[in-house]
Design a protein around this motif. Structure first.
Motif, PDB file in Angstrom:
ATOM      1  N   SER A   2       0.825  -1.198   0.000  1.00  0.00           N
ATOM      2  CA  SER A   2       0.000   0.000   0.000  1.00  0.00           C
ATOM      3  C   SER A   2       0.866   1.258   0.000  1.00  0.00           C
ATOM      4  CB  SER A   2      -0.913   0.009   1.222  1.00  0.00           C
ATOM      5  OG  SER A   2      -0.134   0.151   2.396  1.00  0.00           O
ATOM      6  N   ILE A   3       0.241   2.366  -0.346  1.00  0.00           N
ATOM      7  CA  ILE A   3       0.960   3.643  -0.340  1.00  0.00           C
ATOM      8  C   ILE A   3       1.365   3.997   1.086  1.00  0.00           C
ATOM      9  CG2 ILE A   3       0.767   6.119  -0.780  1.00  0.00           C
ATOM     10  CD1 ILE A   3      -1.064   5.415  -3.140  1.00  0.00           C
ATOM     11  N   SER A   4       0.489   3.733   2.052  1.00  0.00           N
ATOM     12  CA  SER A   4       0.846   4.053   3.439  1.00  0.00           C
ATOM     13  C   SER A   4       2.004   3.173   3.908  1.00  0.00           C
ATOM     14  CB  SER A   4      -0.363   3.893   4.361  1.00  0.00           C
ATOM     15  OG  SER A   4      -0.821   2.565   4.371  1.00  0.00           O
ATOM     16  N   GLY A   5       2.075   1.936   3.435  1.00  0.00           N
ATOM     17  CA  GLY A   5       3.203   1.073   3.778  1.00  0.00           C
ATOM     18  C   GLY A   5       4.505   1.611   3.223  1.00  0.00           C
ATOM     19  N   ILE A   6       4.457   2.119   2.004  1.00  0.00           N
ATOM     20  CA  ILE A   6       5.649   2.688   1.375  1.00  0.00           C
ATOM     21  C   ILE A   6       6.118   3.922   2.137  1.00  0.00           C
ATOM     22  CG2 ILE A   6       6.498   3.856  -0.707  1.00  0.00           C
ATOM     23  CD1 ILE A   6       4.618   1.950  -2.279  1.00  0.00           C
ATOM     24  N   THR A   7       5.177   4.797   2.490  1.00  0.00           N
ATOM     25  CA  THR A   7       5.557   6.009   3.222  1.00  0.00           C
ATOM     26  C   THR A   7       6.070   5.667   4.617  1.00  0.00           C
ATOM     27  OG1 THR A   7       3.253   6.374   3.872  1.00  0.00           O
ATOM     28  CG2 THR A   7       4.045   7.570   1.931  1.00  0.00           C
ATOM     29  N   ASN A   8       5.503   4.637   5.249  1.00  0.00           N
ATOM     30  CA  ASN A   8       5.998   4.232   6.571  1.00  0.00           C
ATOM     31  C   ASN A   8       7.420   3.687   6.497  1.00  0.00           C
ATOM     32  OD1 ASN A   8       3.724   4.989   8.004  1.00  0.00           O
ATOM     33  ND2 ASN A   8       2.755   2.992   7.791  1.00  0.00           N
ATOM     34  N   ILE A   9       7.729   2.932   5.459  1.00  0.00           N
ATOM     35  CA  ILE A   9       9.096   2.415   5.282  1.00  0.00           C
ATOM     36  C   ILE A   9      10.062   3.574   5.046  1.00  0.00           C
ATOM     37  CG2 ILE A   9      10.589   1.094   3.738  1.00  0.00           C
ATOM     38  CD1 ILE A   9       8.191  -0.849   3.401  1.00  0.00           C
ATOM     39  N   ALA A  10       9.667   4.531   4.214  1.00  0.00           N
ATOM     40  CA  ALA A  10      10.524   5.689   3.962  1.00  0.00           C
ATOM     41  C   ALA A  10      10.720   6.506   5.243  1.00  0.00           C
ATOM     42  CB  ALA A  10       9.926   6.565   2.866  1.00  0.00           C
ATOM     43  N   LEU A  11       9.668   6.635   6.029  1.00  0.00           N
ATOM     44  CA  LEU A  11       9.768   7.366   7.293  1.00  0.00           C
ATOM     45  C   LEU A  11      10.721   6.665   8.261  1.00  0.00           C
ATOM     46  CD1 LEU A  11       8.713   9.815   8.803  1.00  0.00           C
ATOM     47  CD2 LEU A  11       6.842   8.405   9.645  1.00  0.00           C
ATOM     48  N   SER A  12      10.665   5.342   8.313  1.00  0.00           N
ATOM     49  CA  SER A  12      11.592   4.608   9.188  1.00  0.00           C
ATOM     50  C   SER A  12      13.031   4.783   8.699  1.00  0.00           C
ATOM     51  CB  SER A  12      11.219   3.128   9.267  1.00  0.00           C
ATOM     52  OG  SER A  12      11.588   2.432   8.101  1.00  0.00           O
ATOM     53  N   GLY A  13      13.220   4.847   7.385  1.00  0.00           N
ATOM     54  CA  GLY A  13      14.552   5.099   6.833  1.00  0.00           C
ATOM     55  C   GLY A  13      15.072   6.473   7.207  1.00  0.00           C
ATOM     56  N   MET A  14      14.201   7.481   7.180  1.00  0.00           N
ATOM     57  CA  MET A  14      14.616   8.830   7.573  1.00  0.00           C
ATOM     58  C   MET A  14      14.972   8.865   9.056  1.00  0.00           C
ATOM     59  SD  MET A  14      12.270  11.479   5.356  1.00  0.00           S
ATOM     60  CE  MET A  14      10.685  10.838   5.830  1.00  0.00           C
ATOM     61  N   LYS A  78      17.987  11.800   1.941  1.00  0.00           N
ATOM     62  CA  LYS A  78      17.360  12.442   0.779  1.00  0.00           C
ATOM     63  C   LYS A  78      16.589  11.433  -0.068  1.00  0.00           C
ATOM     64  CE  LYS A  78      20.531  16.323   0.113  1.00  0.00           C
ATOM     65  NZ  LYS A  78      21.533  16.933  -0.775  1.00  0.00           N
ATOM     66  N   ALA A  79      17.145  10.240  -0.261  1.00  0.00           N
ATOM     67  CA  ALA A  79      16.458   9.205  -1.037  1.00  0.00           C
ATOM     68  C   ALA A  79      15.158   8.785  -0.358  1.00  0.00           C
ATOM     69  CB  ALA A  79      17.374   7.999  -1.228  1.00  0.00           C
ATOM     70  N   ASN A  80      15.198   8.579   0.957  1.00  0.00           N
ATOM     71  CA  ASN A  80      13.989   8.222   1.688  1.00  0.00           C
ATOM     72  C   ASN A  80      12.968   9.351   1.668  1.00  0.00           C
ATOM     73  OD1 ASN A  80      14.143   5.488   2.981  1.00  0.00           O
ATOM     74  ND2 ASN A  80      16.126   6.319   3.603  1.00  0.00           N
ATOM     75  N   ALA A  81      13.432  10.593   1.754  1.00  0.00           N
ATOM     76  CA  ALA A  81      12.521  11.734   1.703  1.00  0.00           C
ATOM     77  C   ALA A  81      11.836  11.826   0.339  1.00  0.00           C
ATOM     78  CB  ALA A  81      13.276  13.032   2.002  1.00  0.00           C
ATOM     79  N   ALA A  82      12.570  11.527  -0.729  1.00  0.00           N
ATOM     80  CA  ALA A  82      11.975  11.546  -2.071  1.00  0.00           C
ATOM     81  C   ALA A  82      10.900  10.465  -2.201  1.00  0.00           C
ATOM     82  CB  ALA A  82      13.054  11.350  -3.132  1.00  0.00           C
ATOM     83  N   ALA A  88       3.308  10.518  -0.747  1.00  0.00           N
ATOM     84  CA  ALA A  88       2.336  11.533  -0.328  1.00  0.00           C
ATOM     85  C   ALA A  88       1.639  12.141  -1.545  1.00  0.00           C
ATOM     86  CB  ALA A  88       3.023  12.617   0.493  1.00  0.00           C
ATOM     87  N   ASP A  89       2.379  12.390  -2.621  1.00  0.00           N
ATOM     88  CA  ASP A  89       1.777  12.917  -3.849  1.00  0.00           C
ATOM     89  C   ASP A  89       0.789  11.923  -4.447  1.00  0.00           C
ATOM     90  OD1 ASP A  89       3.290  15.198  -3.569  1.00  0.00           O
ATOM     91  OD2 ASP A  89       4.781  14.626  -5.087  1.00  0.00           O
ATOM     92  N   MET A  90       1.157  10.637  -4.433  1.00  0.00           N
ATOM     93  CA  MET A  90       0.248   9.617  -4.953  1.00  0.00           C
ATOM     94  C   MET A  90      -1.021   9.543  -4.113  1.00  0.00           C
ATOM     95  SD  MET A  90       3.008   6.630  -5.868  1.00  0.00           S
ATOM     96  CE  MET A  90       1.785   5.392  -6.222  1.00  0.00           C
ATOM     97  N   TRP A  91      -0.855   9.621  -2.798  1.00  0.00           N
ATOM     98  CA  TRP A  91      -2.008   9.586  -1.892  1.00  0.00           C
ATOM     99  C   TRP A  91      -2.935  10.770  -2.176  1.00  0.00           C
ATOM    100  CZ3 TRP A  91      -3.805   5.896   1.106  1.00  0.00           C
ATOM    101  CH2 TRP A  91      -4.789   6.216   2.028  1.00  0.00           C
ATOM    102  N   GLU A  92      -2.339  11.953  -2.348  1.00  0.00           N
ATOM    103  CA  GLU A  92      -3.134  13.150  -2.636  1.00  0.00           C
ATOM    104  C   GLU A  92      -3.867  13.024  -3.971  1.00  0.00           C
ATOM    105  OE1 GLU A  92      -2.313  17.879  -3.245  1.00  0.00           O
ATOM    106  OE2 GLU A  92      -1.098  16.800  -1.780  1.00  0.00           O
ATOM    107  N   MET A  93      -3.204  12.458  -4.961  1.00  0.00           N
ATOM    108  CA  MET A  93      -3.835  12.247  -6.268  1.00  0.00           C
ATOM    109  C   MET A  93      -5.016  11.301  -6.144  1.00  0.00           C
ATOM    110  SD  MET A  93      -3.906  12.899  -9.514  1.00  0.00           S
ATOM    111  CE  MET A  93      -2.335  13.515 -10.014  1.00  0.00           C
ATOM    112  N   LEU A  94      -4.847  10.227  -5.418  1.00  0.00           N
ATOM    113  CA  LEU A  94      -5.943   9.275  -5.220  1.00  0.00           C
ATOM    114  C   LEU A  94      -7.111   9.916  -4.491  1.00  0.00           C
ATOM    115  CD1 LEU A  94      -4.036   6.015  -4.300  1.00  0.00           C
ATOM    116  CD2 LEU A  94      -5.367   6.432  -6.367  1.00  0.00           C
ATOM    117  N   MET A  95      -6.819  10.752  -3.518  1.00  0.00           N
ATOM    118  CA  MET A  95      -7.897  11.429  -2.787  1.00  0.00           C
ATOM    119  C   MET A  95      -8.639  12.417  -3.692  1.00  0.00           C
ATOM    120  SD  MET A  95      -8.250  10.328   0.238  1.00  0.00           S
ATOM    121  CE  MET A  95      -7.914   8.682  -0.336  1.00  0.00           C
TER     122      MET A  95
END
Length: 100
Positions: A2-14, A78-82, A88-95
């Motif tokens: 899921s998109i939230s799973g991807i953002t959570n993984i990136a957040l843990s990386g940051m 920087k890679a995790n932030a991207a 987040a952009d994908m989530w906003e587009m879906l909404m």
């Protein structure tokens, strides 16, 4: 995944890279302290992402090593932030599609 799973993984990386940068800053600040043991950060894979573990070593602080590690941590952050921003952009587009 899921998109939230991807953002959570990136957040843990940051978060892991922030921990790593903190250890590097501590090493540089205490490099001339007698008896100081250099902190080493290792990254381990966890179910929701990555975790940083900081442990003291027996080696001395080398400014060149600390600078190299700081650059690596910066690039990884920087890679995790991207990835996070893209999710987040994908989530906003879906909404916006859902609202229309």
């Amino acid at each position: 995944m899921s998109i939230s799973g991807i953002t959570n993984i990136a957040l843990s990386g940051m978060r892991a890279q922030m921990t790593r940068i903190g250890a590097i800053a501590n090493n540089v600040a205490n490099s001339s302290t007698p008896g100081y043991a250099r902190l080493n950060t290792s990254l381990t894979s966890t179910e929701p992402g990555v975790q940083a573990i900081v442990e003291p070593t027996t080696s001395d602080v080398d400014p060149a090593t600390e600078l190299t590690e700081m650059i690596e941590a910066e690039q990884a952050y920087k890679a995790n932030a991207a990835v996070f921003e893209t999710g987040a952009d994908m989530w906003e587009m879906l909404m916006s599609i859902k609202r229309d």
